[in-house]
Design an enzyme around this catalytic site. Structure first.
Site, PDB file in Angstrom:
ATOM      1  N   PHE A 268       0.824  -1.212   0.000  1.00  7.62           N
ATOM      2  CA  PHE A 268       0.000   0.000   0.000  1.00  7.62           C
ATOM      3  C   PHE A 268       0.858   1.262   0.000  1.00  7.62           C
ATOM      4  O   PHE A 268       0.512   2.272   0.603  1.00  7.62           O
ATOM      5  CB  PHE A 268      -1.007  -0.007   1.159  1.00  7.62           C
ATOM      6  CG  PHE A 268      -2.307  -0.603   0.715  1.00  7.62           C
ATOM      7  CD1 PHE A 268      -2.396  -1.949   0.417  1.00  7.62           C
ATOM      8  CD2 PHE A 268      -3.425   0.191   0.517  1.00  7.62           C
ATOM      9  CE1 PHE A 268      -3.561  -2.505  -0.057  1.00  7.62           C
ATOM     10  CE2 PHE A 268      -4.604  -0.358   0.036  1.00  7.62           C
ATOM     11  CZ  PHE A 268      -4.674  -1.704  -0.244  1.00  7.62           C
ATOM     12  N   CYS A 279     -15.225   2.015  -0.697  1.00 11.08           N
ATOM     13  CA  CYS A 279     -14.894   1.863   0.723  1.00 11.08           C
ATOM     14  C   CYS A 279     -14.093   3.027   1.293  1.00 11.08           C
ATOM     15  O   CYS A 279     -14.581   3.729   2.180  1.00 11.08           O
ATOM     16  CB  CYS A 279     -14.135   0.563   0.930  1.00 11.08           C
ATOM     17  SG  CYS A 279     -15.039  -0.855   0.328  1.00 11.08           S
ATOM     18  N   LYS A 339      -9.837   0.418  -9.626  1.00  8.79           N
ATOM     19  CA  LYS A 339      -8.555  -0.292  -9.507  1.00  8.79           C
ATOM     20  C   LYS A 339      -8.628  -1.511 -10.424  1.00  8.79           C
ATOM     21  O   LYS A 339      -9.697  -1.814 -10.981  1.00  8.79           O
ATOM     22  CB  LYS A 339      -8.294  -0.708  -8.070  1.00  8.79           C
ATOM     23  CG  LYS A 339      -9.267  -1.736  -7.546  1.00  8.79           C
ATOM     24  CD  LYS A 339      -8.804  -2.241  -6.209  1.00  8.79           C
ATOM     25  CE  LYS A 339      -9.526  -3.508  -5.837  1.00  8.79           C
ATOM     26  NZ  LYS A 339      -9.004  -4.105  -4.638  1.00  8.79           N
TER      27      LYS A 339
END
Ligand code: UGA
Length: 469
Positions: A268, A279, A339
Site C-alpha cells: 500500500f 470503501c 482499480k
C-alpha cells in the site's frame, strides 16, 4: 452450521459463497427479486475472481437464495447482516437498511442465535441493533450481537476471505464467541487448506489465520481504523511522490527504502492518481463523522482526503504539461475501474479524470477489461469505447494509464509506439520501468519519478527550445 447472510451485494455474496465452501448451509437473503432470480439462474452481478466458481459449486446444494428474511433468520444459528451503509450528505453512514433488517429479525428470535454485523458501521451500531431487536419484542437472552468486520478487497475478495491476515470477532459473551469460532473453524484449524478443491493459496498468505476476539466496539473501530490507516498510507506516499517530482528523486527507490523497514512494510505504498472505490472515500468520511460525534476533531483524515483529491489534479496538470493545450486533442485512456481486477467504477479517480479531460475539450478513446459497461452509464456519450489497449492508442496524441490492470503492464510497446500519433505515455499507476519505455522510443511520464524522454523527442525538445529562444 446454518447461516443466513442478509444482502447479496458484493460483501454478502462473497461471504455467503465462502461460508458454503467452508461447509455451512447458507441462505442468501435479498429483497430484490430480480437480483435473486438472476443469481438462481447462475448470473453474476459483480466481476469477482473465483466467485462464479464457488456459486456454481454450491448453488444447488449449500446455497439457497431467498426473499424471506424472517424464515431464513428463524432457521439459522447465525445471521450476518451485509446490507449497504451508503453515505448521507454530511458523510455519516446511513444505517436505515441495517435497522430495518434488525427489526425484521426480531420476530425470528425464538431460540439462541447470533446476529453479526458484517457491513461497515460506526462504533456502537451493534448496541443499536440489540436495542431495536429487543424493542420489537425479542427476548434479550435469546440472542447476542457480534461484529465481524470484513477486510475484503474487490478483485481478490474470495481469496481475502479464505486466506485472511486475521479474522476479527467482536463479541458480548463467550457463548457468542463460541458460535463464531465454529463458523471459522475450517479456516483457523487449517482443515480447509488441506482440501484438494480449496481455492488456491495466494503467494503471501499465512495459514492458518489468527482469530482475534475483542469487544464489539473495538471490532467496529478496527474496521474504520484499518481503512483509514491504509488510505493514509496511500496519501502519504502520494505526498512524498510530489516532493520526489520537485527534487528529481525516484519514488520507487524511496518506497523500497522505507518499505524495507518492517515497521512500515512495502504494501500500500504505490503512488498513483489517488484511491477510490466504494470503501475508502466513504469510510474515511464516516470515521471522521464518528470521531466528531465523540468530540474528537480528526483533522488528519481531512488532510488524507485533501491529498487524495489533489493527486488527481496534479495528474491532470501533468497531462497539460505534456500536451500543452487539451482542446481537440485525442487521448487514449487505459482503465476506468477504480482499480484493477474489478468492474466497479464507484468513486473511480479514472472516471473523474475522464470527466476532467472531456471538460477540457479532449476526445477520449477508452478501454477497460471489465468496467466499460458501467462507465457508459455515467460518462457522456462522446467517449469512444474500444476493444483493446491498442485501439485506444491508435492515432492518439498520448496514451494515459489510469487503472492498474495487470494486462496494462505487459503491452507490446513497439506496437503501441507504432500506433500513437506522438510517442507519449502518461502513466498514473507507475506500471513500467522508464527505460523500458525509452528503449521502445516512447517518452514516459509517471508519478513521482523523473520523466523519461525518448531520444527523438529529446532532440525535438532541444529544437523547440532553440526555436522559442
Ligand atoms: C479496501 C480495503 O483494502 C479492504 O481491506 C476493505 O475490506 C475494503 O476496502 C472494504 O472496506 O470493504 P478495496 O476498496 O476493494 O478494499 O480496494 P483496495 O485494494 O484497498 O484499493 C483502494 C484504492 O486504493 C484503489 O483505488 C487503489 O487503486 C488505490 N491504491 C491501493 C493505491 O493508490 N495505492 C496502493 O498502494 C494501494
Amino acid at each position: 452450521m446454518r447461516i443466513a447472510v442478509v444482502g447479496s451485494g458484493y460483501v454478502g455474496l462473497v461471504t455467503g459463497a465462502c461460508f458454503a465452501d467452508l461447509g455451512h448451509e447458507v441462505t442468501l437473503v435479498d429483497n430484490d427479486e430480480q437480483k435473486l432470480s438472476a443469481l438462481r439462474a447462475g448470473e453474476m452481478p459483480i466481476h469477482e475472481r473465483f466467485l462464479p466458481e464457488l456459486i456454481g459449486r454450491h448453488r444447488w446444494n449449500r446455497i439457497r437464495f431467498s426473499g424471506d428474511l424472517k424464515t431464513a433468520a428463524r432457521e439459522c444459528e447465525a445471521v450476518f447482516i451485509a446490507v449497504g451503509t451508503p453515505p448521507t450528505d454530511d458523510g455519516e453512514a446511513d444505517l436505515s437498511y441495517v435497522e430495518s433488517v434488525a427489526r425484521e429479525i426480531s420476530g425470528a428470535v425464538d431460540r439462541y442465535k447470533v446476529v453479526v454485523e458484517k457491513s461497515t458501521v460506526p462504533v456502537y451500531t451493534s448496541q443499536w441493533i440489540r436495542t431495536v431487536i429487543i424493542r420489537n419484542g425479542a427476548n434479550p437472552s435469546a440472542f447476542d450481537i457480534a461484529s465481524n468486520p470484513e477486510f475484503l478487497r474487490e478483485g481478490t475478495a474470495v481469496t481475502d476471505f479464505l486466506y485472511p491476515d486475521r479474522i476479527v470477532v467482536g463479541v458480548e459473551s463467550e457463548k457468542c464467541a463460541g458460535v463464531l469460532r465454529e463458523v471459522y473453524a475450517p479456516l483457523t484449524s487449517g482443515e480447509y487448506y488441506t482440501r484438494a478443491d480449496a481455492i488456491p493459496r495466494p503467494d503471501r498468505a499465512q495459514i492458518p489465520p489468527r482469530l482475534i476476539v475483542t469487544s464489539t466496539q473495538s471490532a467496529e473501530l478496527i474496521k474504520h481504523a484499518s481503512n483509514a490507516f491504509l488510505a493514509m498510507k496511500i496519501s502519504f506516499i502520494n505526498a512524498v511522490a510530489s516532493i520526489c517530482e520537485s527534487v528529481g528523486a525516484n519514488v520507487q527507490q524511496v518506497c523500497e527504502g522505507i518499505g524495507a523497514d518492517s515497521r512500515i512494510g512495502p504494501r500500500f505504498l504505490n503512488p498513483g492518481i489517488g484511491y477510490g472505490g466504494s470503501c475508502f472515500p466513504k469510510d474515511l468520511m464516516a470515521f471522521r463523522a464518528v470521531a466528531k460525534e465523540c468530540g474528537y476533531d480528526f483533522r488528519l483524515l481531512d488532510e488524507v482526503i485533501r491529498i487524495n483529491e489533489d493527486q488527481r489534479h496534479r495528474f491532470l496538470k501533468k497531462v497539460r504539461s505534456v500536451l500543452w493545450t487539451l482542446r481537440g486533442k485525442q487521448v487514449g485512456v487505459l482503465g476506468l475501474a477504480f482499480k484493477g481486477g474489478t468492474d466497479d467504477i464507484r468513486e473511480s479517480p479514472a472516471i473523474l479524470l475522464v470527466q476532467d479531460l472531456l471538460r477540457e475539450g479532449c476526445r477520449v478513446c477508452a478501454y477497460d477489461p471489465a468496467a466499460m459497461e458501467r462507465a457508459k452509464e455515467v460518462l457522456p456519450s462522446s467517449v469512444d469505447y474500444v476493444a483493446d489497449p491498442y485501439e485506444a492508442a491508435t492515432g492518439a496524441d498520448a496514451l494515459l494509464i489510469l487503472t492498474e490492470w495487470e494486462e496494462f503492464s505487459s503491452l507490446d510497446l513497439a506496437r503501441v509506439r507504432g500506433l500513437l500519433k506522438y510517442p507519449l505515455v502518461i502513466d498514473g499507476r507507475n506500471l513500467y520501468h522508464p527505460t523500458q519505455m525509452t528503449e521502445q522510443g516512447l517518452s514516459y511520464y509517471s508519478v513521482g519519478r523523473p520523466a523519461a524522454l525518448a531520444e527523438n523527442s529529446k532532440a525535438g525538445m532541444r529544437e523547440d527550445k532553440r526555436e522559442r529562444a
